[in-house]
Structure formats: C-alpha cells, structure tokens
Scaffold this active site. Structure first.
Site, PDB file in Angstrom:
ATOM      1  N   LYS B  76     -27.619  -0.186 -86.897  1.00  0.00           N
ATOM      2  CA  LYS B  76     -28.633   1.016 -87.262  1.00  0.00           C
ATOM      3  C   LYS B  76     -28.309   0.750 -89.059  1.00  0.00           C
ATOM      4  CE  LYS B  76     -30.155   5.654 -87.272  1.00  0.00           C
ATOM      5  NZ  LYS B  76     -29.998   7.111 -86.448  1.00  0.00           N
ATOM      6  N   SER B 151     -34.144   8.852 -84.308  1.00  0.00           N
ATOM      7  CA  SER B 151     -34.297   8.044 -85.297  1.00  0.00           C
ATOM      8  C   SER B 151     -33.879   6.469 -85.078  1.00  0.00           C
ATOM      9  CB  SER B 151     -33.512   8.737 -86.713  1.00  0.00           C
ATOM     10  OG  SER B 151     -32.179   8.687 -86.359  1.00  0.00           O
ATOM     11  N   SER B 175     -30.968  11.387 -81.771  1.00  0.00           N
ATOM     12  CA  SER B 175     -31.159  10.215 -82.267  1.00  0.00           C
ATOM     13  C   SER B 175     -30.965   8.966 -81.555  1.00  0.00           C
ATOM     14  CB  SER B 175     -31.116  10.177 -83.730  1.00  0.00           C
ATOM     15  OG  SER B 175     -32.196  10.921 -84.310  1.00  0.00           O
TER      16      SER B 175
END
Lengths: 95, 487
Positions: B76, B151, B175
C-alpha cells in the site's frame, strides 16, 4: 447545532487551508450532515467514565537521554522543495 | 503461477522449481498488461524489483531462504520504502521519494521478500472506496464498475486480480477488512501495537494499524509472521515475544464459542450479506462450534465517535504538510502564511480537507471537551462492551460490511452514507482488537461477501485457525473473478 459559514472559515484559517466563499458554502452542508451524525454521541451520559486515549491503556515507554540519530541532513533535504547551503528556504518572515 | 497461494509459491521457490526472478517477472508482465483495467498500482520499478528478486535467488541458492524469500509483495502506498516514490494517494506527496524504510518494509526486506510495486488507495487512507485517490479510482476485479472498498483498495484488488500473491494494508476504521470483503479476499487487522507504525504515513495514530491481505488465512499467517514485531521507533509498538501466527492453524474448532452480537444482524445489513454470513455460521456449527448471543449496546455510537477522534488526530498529523521540508509547494505565494494556505489547498483533495476541518473544529477552543474528550469517553464504553462479550465467547462473528461492492460514484456525493459503510469494522479499531475478513459467499449480484471474525487482544493465531478451518471445509476463497485466466 449547525455550523455557520464563519465557523468553516475559522477552521480553515486555523488549519491553514485557503478556502473561498463558494467552497466554504459547499463544504458547510456536508459538515453539517457529519455533525448531525456526531451529535448522537454527544448526548450519551459519560459521568465517571475515564477518557480512553490508547486501546490497551499502556504507559508511555521511556528511553535513556542519548543521541540515537546520526546526521542525515543531505539525504533528508534531497526531497525538499527549496534548500540552499543546508538550510530550508521559505519566504522572509521577519523584516 | 499467479493463481497459486503464497504458501505454494514459497514451496516452489524452496524446491527450486521456480526462481524469484521468474516469479517477479511474471507478475510484472501481468501488471503491465492488466493494471489499466483495475488501476491498482500507482508506482512500479521493475529494475528495483528484479534486483531484489536476484538477491533472493542468491539467498535461496546459499541455503538461507525463509518462507517469504523471493515472494513479490504489493505495498500500500502509505508505507515508506527507501528509493520508492511514496504518495499516500495524494497530490501532496506526488513527488515524494522516501529517504527511508518503514519498519514492516525493513522486516520484509530482511526476510528476502520483493517489493512488487506501490498500490493505489484513498488519499491519506481517508475513504472506504479507493475513489479519493489523486491517481483515480481503483476498480473491483469482480465488477469493474464497482469499487473494491477502501482505503487499501489497490492492495485488495491486486490480490483479487492475481496481480500479487499477497499485499500489505492499513486499517484505521476498516481499511483492510472492508476492501478484503468487497474484493473477495482475506485481510487481517492485528491488535493495535503489533505492527510498528514507523514509516507508515500517519492518519489517526491511536487507531492506525498495518496488516496483511492475501487469498487464504494461512497466507495471512505467513505475512503477519514477518510484518509483526517490536520497534522502539513507534512509541505505541508493543514489546512482546515473537510468535508464530501459523502455530494453531491445524487445531480443530470443535467447541469454539462464537459470539453473535445482535447489533451486527439488526437492520442495516443487506439481505444477500446476511444470508451468506448465516450460511457461514451454519458451517461453523457443523464443524462443532457453539454460537452464543452477545450484546454490543454502544456499537451504534462507534461511527460518531470515530468521526470525532479520527479527524481530530488527522488534523494534527497532517499539519506537517506545509511545503517546507518535502512534498508539494504552491508555485506562487505572497508570504509564508500564504504559502502554507495555498500549498495545502492545492495538495489535499476534498475528503482530506473536509476531515481536517472537522478535526480542527472539534479540537478548537471551547469545543474540545464537548467533542474530543466526550468521544474518548464513549470509546471506552465501546471497548467495555467487547470486554463483557469476550467473557462469554472465544471470537465474535458477523458481516464485515453492510453491503457488497457499490457502484463507482454512488456514495461520493454523500459523506455520511460513505462513513456508515464502516459501521461493523470501526468498533474493533476503537477497542484496539484484532479483526479479520474472509470470503463467505456471494450476493444476488454475484459480488463477494466477507465474514468478519473479531478476537480478543492478541488472539490473532486463534482467529487465523478459525478462518483456516473454515477454508478447509469450504471453497469460497478459491473463487476467481470473471475474466481472469488461471491457466
């Protein structure tokens, strides 16, 4: 309690984010929707409840007062927008 | 090769039937071919990835390979990796090349894993759909017109589309778990403090926690084994003995007590989600588990509490983006104050600004006690509910998300609707508890449903065992999104 356009502008000023009249109006309606959601928790009776700032209520770890970081100025300034002579350059603050 | 689990790839690397260079090239080729469709990667660096792969092959040849040596991992784009552009999905950091490694990046590096690329995400991790990214929305491999969740949506979509065998994410209010659910894969948020936050770009520090995403519970255990660990540079990192998170995988779940909070099954969850979760619970009962009703009476307050605490902490954390030391600086300004204001107005997107404004407001003079302190008190009430519930059960189960993947654009105009999407995931963050999501079926639109398992603090190994045993008895985790060739 609804926010006013002045509340939005004051928060934007404190947060140092440029915001014009049109943006302040647009964001106001959304913020009021969010604050209506937040209002649900304001009414809860929390007398005698300790605020919880950490999930496991651990205490702050401490360490000896020794230098642990070496000099990385050149490396860290390699990503700066504007440097000169090892210093970060910003607009003049003091006349 | 790309449909194999991480565990199986690890065995192939150990048996020398495939090299890390071959494996890494294979995934890079797939990404080059398919990323345009899903938009799950922001940054690739083929040269850097292959260099790490070559080093991993040498390490394997020298007999010093570990489980993840040579395995390519998607990161990420919230994790700083030295020499890699690290944007956090924001224009503010579009030009930021990290001068250092996050602690989890260091640990994967030491284990010989390969950085495959940096994945797309909601800007500064603020979102539940991966639509607020400066780099455009991520698309769900099960339906490219739907969101993958957020996210950590780029990481979830990459794993689902077989563009990475495993990935990392962060979870502040869901997330990791919510995108795992919406993308039909597995994701684990560990107990707060198990994974170091050093080098993980801060959003809400009292809630942020890194964790793995993969296609099986067993793969999550292998990833967490490397990702977890004490790090003195994170003041909230927990000083604990290293543990093997795979140690309990084989344990039978007979006799396990599963707590079912009625609040998780009350109005709000879509019928297709409830149906799949009920079917999963029936499977657990077949495996000899017992279900008990538990209550989380303050759960409904979690979203309001979260939208005070997270923006408050974010407004403080994001004060560092001032255009002085790194990141975006406005091209024109009259003085220092004007430079700050314009830099931040240009560098942040609408959702990030909205949260900074909320946070600034609730922390401002006259409102601090009524909002921030009150939210911290109600947070304790939510945490107490869990403590009570865990006196009566070993794990808690329910849906990960009230709906399956929604349409791109569907909730962007209504922040409150978007926020309510995290109703089932936020409570675990507030209480600092570990939570995971595994696929448990599909709804009527053929979109994946996630089953959430919440455990008590440090129960990760048991939770992974509970998830693994389900995956031994079912094959939801083996389903492949349409159009993805598995040869």
């Amino acid at each position: 309690m609804a926010l006013s356009p002045d509340d939005v502008k004051r928060a934007a000023h404190l947060a140092r984010i440029a915001i014009d009249e049109g943006e302040a109006q647009a964001v106001l309606a959304q913020l009021n929707g969010i604050f209506r959601l937040i209002a649900e928790m304001r009414a809860v009776d929390t007398r005698g409840v300790e605020p919880m700032s950490h999930a496991l209520d651990v205490v702050q770890r401490q360490r000896g007062d020794r230098v642990t970081e070496g000099d990385q100025r050149t490396l860290l300034q390699s990503v700066a927008p504007h440097v000169e002579g090892g210093l970060y350059l910003v607009p003049k603050v003091i006349e | 090769m790309h449909n194999a689990t991480l565990k199986s790839l690890s065995a192939q690397l150990a048996g020398r039937t495939v090299s890390s260079v071959e494996l890494t090239r294979h995934f890079i080729n797939r990404i080059n071919r398919l990323n345009g469709k899903y938009n799950c990667y922001i940054t690739l660096d083929e040269g850097a990835s292959l260099k790490q792969a070559e080093a991993a092959d040498r390490k394997r040849a020298a007999g010093s390979g570990q489980a993840l040596t040579g395995i390519p991992i998607a990161w990420k784009d919230i994790f700083c990796a030295r020499g890699w552009r690290t944007t956090c999905g924001s224009r503010m950091l579009d030009n930021f090349v990290s001068p250092y490694d996050a602690h989890p990046v260091e640990q994967f590096g030491a284990a010989g894993a390969v950085i495959l690329g940096k994945t797309n995400m909601d800007e500064f991790a603020m979102g539940s759909s991966s639509e607020t990214s400066h780099y455009g929305p991520v698309r769900n491999p099960w339906d490219v017109n739907a969101v993958p969740g957020g996210s950590s949506g780029g990481s979830a979509a990459a794993v689902a589309a077989r563009l990475a065998p495993g990935a990392t994410g962060t979870d502040t209010g869901g997330s990791i778990r919510q995108p795992a659910a919406l993308s039909g894969i597995c994701g684990l948020k560990p107990t707060y403090g198990v994974v170091s936050r050093y080098g993980m770009i801060a959003f809400a520090s009292s809630l942020d926690q890194g964790g793995p995403l993969a296609r099986t519970a067993e793969d999550l255990a292998l990833l967490l084994n490397v990702m977890a660990g004490f790090d003195a540079r994170d003041s909230t990192s927990l000083e604990r003995e290293r543990e093997d998170y795979a140690r309990e995988l084989g344990r039978p779940v007979k006799g396990l007590k599963i707590g079912l909070p009625k609040e998780f099954f009350a109005a709000g969850a879509a019928p297709g989600v409830v149906k799949a979760v009920e079917a999963a619970l029936a499977e657990y009962r077949r495996l000899g588990c017992e279900t008990v009703d538990v209550g989380l009476p303050n759960m409904k307050l979690s979203v309001p509490v979260y939208y005070v605490l997270a923006p408050a902490e974010a407004s403080s954390n994001l004060a560092r983006y001032d255009g002085v030391r790194y990141g975006h600086r406005a091209p024109e300004y009259s003085d220092l104050a004007d430079m700050y204001r314009k830099t931040r107005a240009q560098g942040f997107g609408a959702e990030v600004k909205r949260r900074i404004l909320i946070g600034t407001y609730v922390l401002s003079h006259g409102y601090y006690d009524a909002y921030y302190i009150q939210a911290q008190k109600v947070r304790r009430l939510v945490a107490r509910d869990f403590a009570e519930a865990f006196k009566r059960c070993d794990v808690i189960m329910g849906p990960t998300s009230p709906t399956t993947a929604f349409r791109i654009g569907e909730k962007m105009g209504d922040p409150v609707q978007m926020y309510l999407n995290d109703i089932y995931t936020i409570p675990a963050n507030l209480a600092g508890l570990p939570g995971l999501s595994i696929p448990c079926g599909f709804d009527e639109k053929n979109l994946p449903v996630g089953l959430q398992v919440i455990g008590n603090h440090f129960a990760e190994a048991r939770m992974l065992n509970v998830a693994h045993q389900y995956q031994q008895a079912t094959d939801w985790h083996m389903k492949v999104p349409p159009g993805i060739e598995i040869q």
